[in-house]
Scaffold this active site. Structure first.
Site, PDB file in Angstrom:
ATOM      1  N   CYS A 168       2.217  52.573  41.394  1.00 45.11           N
ATOM      2  CA  CYS A 168       1.262  53.698  41.349  1.00 45.11           C
ATOM      3  C   CYS A 168       1.393  54.550  40.092  1.00 45.11           C
ATOM      4  CB  CYS A 168       1.422  54.558  42.601  1.00 45.11           C
ATOM      5  SG  CYS A 168       2.882  55.614  42.546  1.00 45.11           S
TER       6      CYS A 168
ATOM      7  N   ASN B 158      44.545  67.921  42.410  1.00 36.46           N
ATOM      8  CA  ASN B 158      43.661  68.484  41.395  1.00 36.46           C
ATOM      9  C   ASN B 158      44.500  68.973  40.222  1.00 36.46           C
ATOM     10  OD1 ASN B 158      41.578  70.125  40.003  1.00 36.46           O
ATOM     11  ND2 ASN B 158      40.439  69.977  41.927  1.00 36.46           N
TER      12      ASN B 158
ATOM     13  N   HIS C 145      26.146  62.399  47.653  1.00 35.56           N
ATOM     14  CA  HIS C 145      25.117  62.846  46.703  1.00 35.56           C
ATOM     15  C   HIS C 145      24.309  61.688  46.128  1.00 35.56           C
ATOM     16  CE1 HIS C 145      27.430  66.887  46.056  1.00 35.56           C
ATOM     17  NE2 HIS C 145      26.632  66.930  47.101  1.00 35.56           N
TER      18      HIS C 145
ATOM     19  N   CYS D  48       6.532  54.230  38.133  1.00 39.06           N
ATOM     20  CA  CYS D  48       6.403  53.243  39.204  1.00 39.06           C
ATOM     21  C   CYS D  48       5.414  52.152  38.800  1.00 39.06           C
ATOM     22  CB  CYS D  48       5.913  53.974  40.456  1.00 39.06           C
ATOM     23  SG  CYS D  48       5.572  52.913  41.850  1.00 39.06           S
TER      24      CYS D  48
ATOM     25  N   GLN E 280      31.365  62.624  46.293  1.00 37.80           N
ATOM     26  CA  GLN E 280      30.238  63.372  45.744  1.00 37.80           C
ATOM     27  C   GLN E 280      29.734  62.682  44.480  1.00 37.80           C
ATOM     28  OE1 GLN E 280      31.307  67.850  45.839  1.00 37.80           O
ATOM     29  NE2 GLN E 280      33.221  66.783  46.117  1.00 37.80           N
ATOM     30  N   ASN E 281      30.442  61.634  44.057  1.00 39.27           N
ATOM     31  CA  ASN E 281      30.074  60.966  42.808  1.00 39.27           C
ATOM     32  C   ASN E 281      28.959  59.953  43.030  1.00 39.27           C
ATOM     33  OD1 ASN E 281      32.118  62.467  41.790  1.00 39.27           O
ATOM     34  ND2 ASN E 281      33.604  60.792  41.741  1.00 39.27           N
TER      35      ASN E 281
ATOM     36  N   SER F 207      35.969  70.550  42.645  1.00 38.98           N
ATOM     37  CA  SER F 207      36.112  72.006  42.513  1.00 38.98           C
ATOM     38  C   SER F 207      35.781  72.685  43.836  1.00 38.98           C
ATOM     39  CB  SER F 207      35.192  72.524  41.416  1.00 38.98           C
ATOM     40  OG  SER F 207      33.852  72.191  41.714  1.00 38.98           O
TER      41      SER F 207
END
Ligand code: NAD
Ligand code: ZN
Length: 249
Positions: A152, A215, A120, A149, A102-103, A191
């Site tokens: 644009c 954990n 993620h 950007c 998830q890091n 978590s």
């Protein structure tokens, strides 16, 4: 550290046909990147519920970029810790098929893992919200925020998944495949409250996989989904498991 559980984890890994790791912010705490829950640091200054939401990014990009600037400078300085290095060693020895993380810090790749699914997203690239031009995030000039950007001049957003945004499609498909086909999961430093990520160990468990949780404290998975919890820091526990795997094999 409970050595009986370290031995049990090593045995489970050696008996497992396919083991994967599912990691969260806790695995990078010992590299100097604070997680969301621990006291102190970045997230006391910036409430993640508020700053890490895509609506916040749209409504006040300057404010959100202040948080990103602090987080990215921590990430740029961070190096893999013994937990990341231990997982890379497990992969080299042929005992770890993939890491679903998830890091967004890239530390698993830096440690040497080859099959990393970034659930993620990543801090390494930024994309234009309008024309989808992508740039290298490491070349970002921190004085010039929020970045725009060059094609644009619309706002650039790092390719990390904010709350309220979908999970990258490829990561969804490959992590589902991994969670359905594995026979053991090392759930490290998460978590397990952020969904859909937290459903990965649940899916694996439904298919009969052994769930080994590591954990500093119990989580909603503990005693429900996890077969057992090894309490303590990932930087101590993972290397101990690797040593025990070498001893038992
Ligand atoms: P979280 O902050 O919700 O939970 C971290 C968990 O790790 C807690 O359960 C905590 O007890 C545990 N922990 C803390 N230090 C530990 C250690 N040394 N060893 C073992 N466990 C430890 O993190 P989450 O579950 O990953 O969810 C938060 C979301 O924010 C995720 O999407 C995450 O990727 C993102 N985030 C990423 C980073 C990063 O890329 N390094 C940093 C902060 C937040
Ligand atoms: Zn553009």
């Amino acid at each position: 550290m409970d050595y009986t559980l370290i031995q049990r984890a090593a045995k489970d890994i050696l008996n497992s046909k396919k083991t994967i790791a599912f990691t969260g912010a806790g695995i990078s705490v010992e590299s100097g990147i604070p997680d969301f829950r621990s006291a102190g640091g970045l997230w006391e200054k910036f409430d993640p519920e508020e700053y890490a939401h895509i609506y916040a990014f749209h409504s006040n990009p300057e404010k959100v970029w202040m948080m990103l600037k602090d987080m990215f400078s921590l990430i740029m300085e961070a190096k893999p810790n013994p937990a990341h290095i231990g997982l890379a060693e497990l992969e080299r020895m042929g005992y770890l098929s993939s890491v679903i993380t998830q890091n967004v810090d890239g530390l698993h790749q830096a440690a040497g893992n080859h099959h990393v699914i970034e659930f993620h997203g990543t801090h390494r690239t930024l994309s234009c919200l309008k024309c989808s031009t992508t740039i290298d995030g490491t070349s970002l000039k921190m004085e010039d925020l929020p970045p725009r950007c060059s094609r644009c001049s619309s706002l650039l957003k790092p390719d990390v998944v904010f709350f309220g945004e979908p999970i990258p499609w490829e990561a969804q498909v490959s992590s589902l495949k991994e969670s359905k086909s594995c026979t053991a999961v090392l759930v490290i430093g998460t978590s397990a409250v952020v969904y859909p990520a937290a459903s990965i160990p649940v899916t694996a468990k439904e298919r009969g996989a052994t769930i080994i949780e590591i954990n500093m404290e119990p989580t909603p998975l503990t005693n429900v989904i996890s077969d057992y919890l090894i309490l303590g820091s990932a930087g101590e526990i993972i290397p101990a498991i690797v040593e025990e795997v070498k001893r038992q094999r």
